[in-house]
Scaffold this motif. Sequence first.
Motif, PDB file in Angstrom:
ATOM      1  N   ASP A 162      37.486  42.796  33.366  1.00 49.36           N
ATOM      2  CA  ASP A 162      38.048  42.045  34.488  1.00 49.36           C
ATOM      3  C   ASP A 162      39.496  41.648  34.227  1.00 49.36           C
ATOM      4  O   ASP A 162      40.315  41.601  35.134  1.00 49.36           O
ATOM      5  CB  ASP A 162      37.230  40.765  34.732  1.00 49.36           C
ATOM      6  CG  ASP A 162      35.858  41.091  35.264  1.00 49.36           C
ATOM      7  OD1 ASP A 162      35.605  42.295  35.477  1.00 49.36           O
ATOM      8  OD2 ASP A 162      35.048  40.177  35.451  1.00 49.36           O
ATOM      9  N   TYR A 163      39.801  41.337  32.972  1.00 44.45           N
ATOM     10  CA  TYR A 163      41.122  40.791  32.673  1.00 44.45           C
ATOM     11  C   TYR A 163      41.995  41.771  31.905  1.00 44.45           C
ATOM     12  O   TYR A 163      42.910  41.364  31.201  1.00 44.45           O
ATOM     13  CB  TYR A 163      40.983  39.476  31.893  1.00 44.45           C
ATOM     14  CG  TYR A 163      40.336  38.396  32.723  1.00 44.45           C
ATOM     15  CD1 TYR A 163      41.056  37.762  33.722  1.00 44.45           C
ATOM     16  CD2 TYR A 163      39.015  38.049  32.546  1.00 44.45           C
ATOM     17  CE1 TYR A 163      40.470  36.808  34.507  1.00 44.45           C
ATOM     18  CE2 TYR A 163      38.410  37.085  33.331  1.00 44.45           C
ATOM     19  CZ  TYR A 163      39.148  36.469  34.309  1.00 44.45           C
ATOM     20  OH  TYR A 163      38.566  35.523  35.101  1.00 44.45           O
ATOM     21  N   VAL A 164      41.706  43.073  32.037  1.00 41.61           N
ATOM     22  CA  VAL A 164      42.451  44.048  31.233  1.00 41.61           C
ATOM     23  C   VAL A 164      43.948  44.002  31.565  1.00 41.61           C
ATOM     24  O   VAL A 164      44.799  44.113  30.681  1.00 41.61           O
ATOM     25  CB  VAL A 164      41.858  45.466  31.419  1.00 41.61           C
ATOM     26  CG1 VAL A 164      42.003  45.947  32.839  1.00 41.61           C
ATOM     27  CG2 VAL A 164      42.494  46.428  30.459  1.00 41.61           C
ATOM     28  N   TYR A 165      44.258  43.779  32.841  1.00 40.70           N
ATOM     29  CA  TYR A 165      45.663  43.738  33.267  1.00 40.70           C
ATOM     30  C   TYR A 165      46.408  42.601  32.567  1.00 40.70           C
ATOM     31  O   TYR A 165      47.480  42.797  31.973  1.00 40.70           O
ATOM     32  CB  TYR A 165      45.675  43.564  34.785  1.00 40.70           C
ATOM     33  CG  TYR A 165      46.993  43.228  35.415  1.00 40.70           C
ATOM     34  CD1 TYR A 165      48.065  44.102  35.332  1.00 40.70           C
ATOM     35  CD2 TYR A 165      47.154  42.048  36.123  1.00 40.70           C
ATOM     36  CE1 TYR A 165      49.259  43.792  35.928  1.00 40.70           C
ATOM     37  CE2 TYR A 165      48.342  41.737  36.734  1.00 40.70           C
ATOM     38  CZ  TYR A 165      49.396  42.610  36.630  1.00 40.70           C
ATOM     39  OH  TYR A 165      50.588  42.298  37.232  1.00 40.70           O
ATOM     40  N   LEU A 166      45.796  41.410  32.607  1.00 35.25           N
ATOM     41  CA  LEU A 166      46.456  40.250  31.995  1.00 35.25           C
ATOM     42  C   LEU A 166      46.486  40.376  30.478  1.00 35.25           C
ATOM     43  O   LEU A 166      47.445  39.955  29.826  1.00 35.25           O
ATOM     44  CB  LEU A 166      45.739  38.977  32.409  1.00 35.25           C
ATOM     45  CG  LEU A 166      45.729  38.776  33.920  1.00 35.25           C
ATOM     46  CD1 LEU A 166      44.753  37.719  34.324  1.00 35.25           C
ATOM     47  CD2 LEU A 166      47.120  38.418  34.378  1.00 35.25           C
TER      48      LEU A 166
END
Lengths: 202, 477
Positions: free
Chosen positions: A142-146
């Motif tokens: 879910d937070y790979v971008y951040l």
Amino acid sequence: MLAIAFYIMAAVTVLSGALVITARNPVHSVLFLILAFFSAAGLFVLMGAEFLAMLLVVVYVGAVAVLFLFVVMMLDVDFVKLRQGFANYLPIGAVVGVLLLTELIMIAIAIADRGAAAGQSPQVYGPEMSNIEAIGRVLYTDYVYLFQASGLVLLVAMIGAIVLTLQHRVHVKRQDIHTQVTRRRKNAVEIVQVKTGEGIKE
Amino acid sequence: MDLSSALHLAIPELILAVSTLGILVYGALRGDKSAGTVAALCGVALIAAAFAAAFGGHGKVFNGSFIADGVALYAKVFIYIASALIIVLGRGYFERLNNNRFEFPILVVLATLGMSMMVSAGDLIALYVGLELQSLSLYILAAFRRDDAKGSEAGLKYFVLGALSSGLLLYGASLVYGFTGSMNFDAIAAAAQANPQVGLIFGLVFLISGLAFKVSAAPFHMWTPDVYEGAPTPVVAFFAGAPKFAALVLLARTLNDGFAGLHEQWSQVMLALATLSFIVGGLGGLMQKDIKRLLAYSSIANMGYALLAMATGTAQGVQALLLFMVLYTVDTLGFFSVQMALSRKGVAVTKIEELAGLSKVNVKLTIVITVLCLSVLGMPPFSGFWGKFFVFGAALDAGYWGFAVAGLVASVIGAFYYLRIIKLMWFDGDKGEIDKSPFEAKWIAYAAAAFSFPVAMVALAWLYPLAANAVKSFGLN
């Protein structure tokens, strides 16, 4: 058993916290700070937040406290001089301190009253999953971008440290392993016939 | 959405991130000899990303933390082009200073990546991470000439004050999160609509203060004149354009997406910031002797117009903001390239009085400065006039008569110091020959002047509908 552990660790945290600001020797202060971090980490474990506990030990003890220790030991800070204006700053310091204390107490009351996030309790993944596992499940999905973006922020910090501090000095002799290893006898040693009484000319 | 479609929408960012990592390794292996190649590669990456953004799709991915919509893509294209021009300017500048390090273009690209994350941010974490990526790179760039006392001072000042503003912003974000229970702008908007508590508005004000610092709006402008004076000129040209554009778009998105129901509250804050910026920018500029400091105060005043446009909270206001920032960025880029093009016996011209009699030594650059001055002060056919025209139009339609008049007064006060420059250049005695101008600075200055008149008149026919189209994604009326 849990209650005993809590009281011991809470007492150690408060006591070492008090010693951080009262110890005369700054190095002792930093050591007490580390002790406070450790016992706070223990309190986190008791609450079931083992990830936070580990983070506290790794980040605060491993990096921040060691950094403090470096600063205290490497820089020549005259602590006697620093303490000189103590009486002058006492009134304003006391005002700020009282303000902070009231705020903390109010926050503590509010949290005890209603919980931290307004009306919403934090999501629980179920008792069979530890919270490290829960974080691991969302960190790369879910937070790979951040997560990747934070990596870039750290990269910028690294580039910055190199750009702003690394200096290539010209007249410093450096070890060059390649030339060292590839050196042959014939380009290092020369055999000359020395005449008696004359020595070697350059 | 799945990862592949998410990556598809983030192609501009991927191009920048992947290429900058590759180029960094190349530069680190080859050392400073490779500075030219590295700069060229970074420029190519930025142009490629601009193309990818120009033809990019719309959507919301990564759990809503990344938004690709009309406004984001519009801003990205201009930010990438502005950054590419900065790499060109900086390459020549640092080469002449013999400070030819390959990290400069890489840091510019990383800052640009941060800006592009900012304009696409859909939640508070993406906002913060993007902002920090951009700010950290800019701190380093400000101190890039570390042997120069003024340069280091600028870097340190910017860093310390920037860290303070990040603290304010984070505090605000934590309050907002605490009172709404979500990081996502949509969820925050829903919670704010249902239950607008005092704590939430507190958080909002802190959030706005943190961002106002990044766009150097008064009363958070203290760093601007010193940083503009001390930092290397191409870096200042960078500061004045793209990062402010990105921060303003980010602010517009946060306010219009996340706090749409609280327009009454935040418009007051924005109007106060705008008015203070008019006063500080207008009056502060009068006393300045240094060209870069003057431009710093001019930028503070100009941020006032941008914030006034944003305060309206209408589609017209955001559109005016998008147009104003593009026109303003071109003007400042022109100003700083002219400043880089001017030097006497190898010493850069920094004082305003040194411009005296420039028309007798170099007519072309004098005309360029005259055009840019007239444009920034808002003379009718020039591009600066159109930017202000849209802003005032939006402000009047929203009923902000008094604030529009304040803006007009600031503009008149600003006219005084621009007209003084024009008078000095054309009518005063000259201060001697100037050196041959560097090629790239000269041509970028010519291009900027040509853009502000007459190209802007034609370009606006194309930019205006483009901005109008972009704003539709905000869903305002």
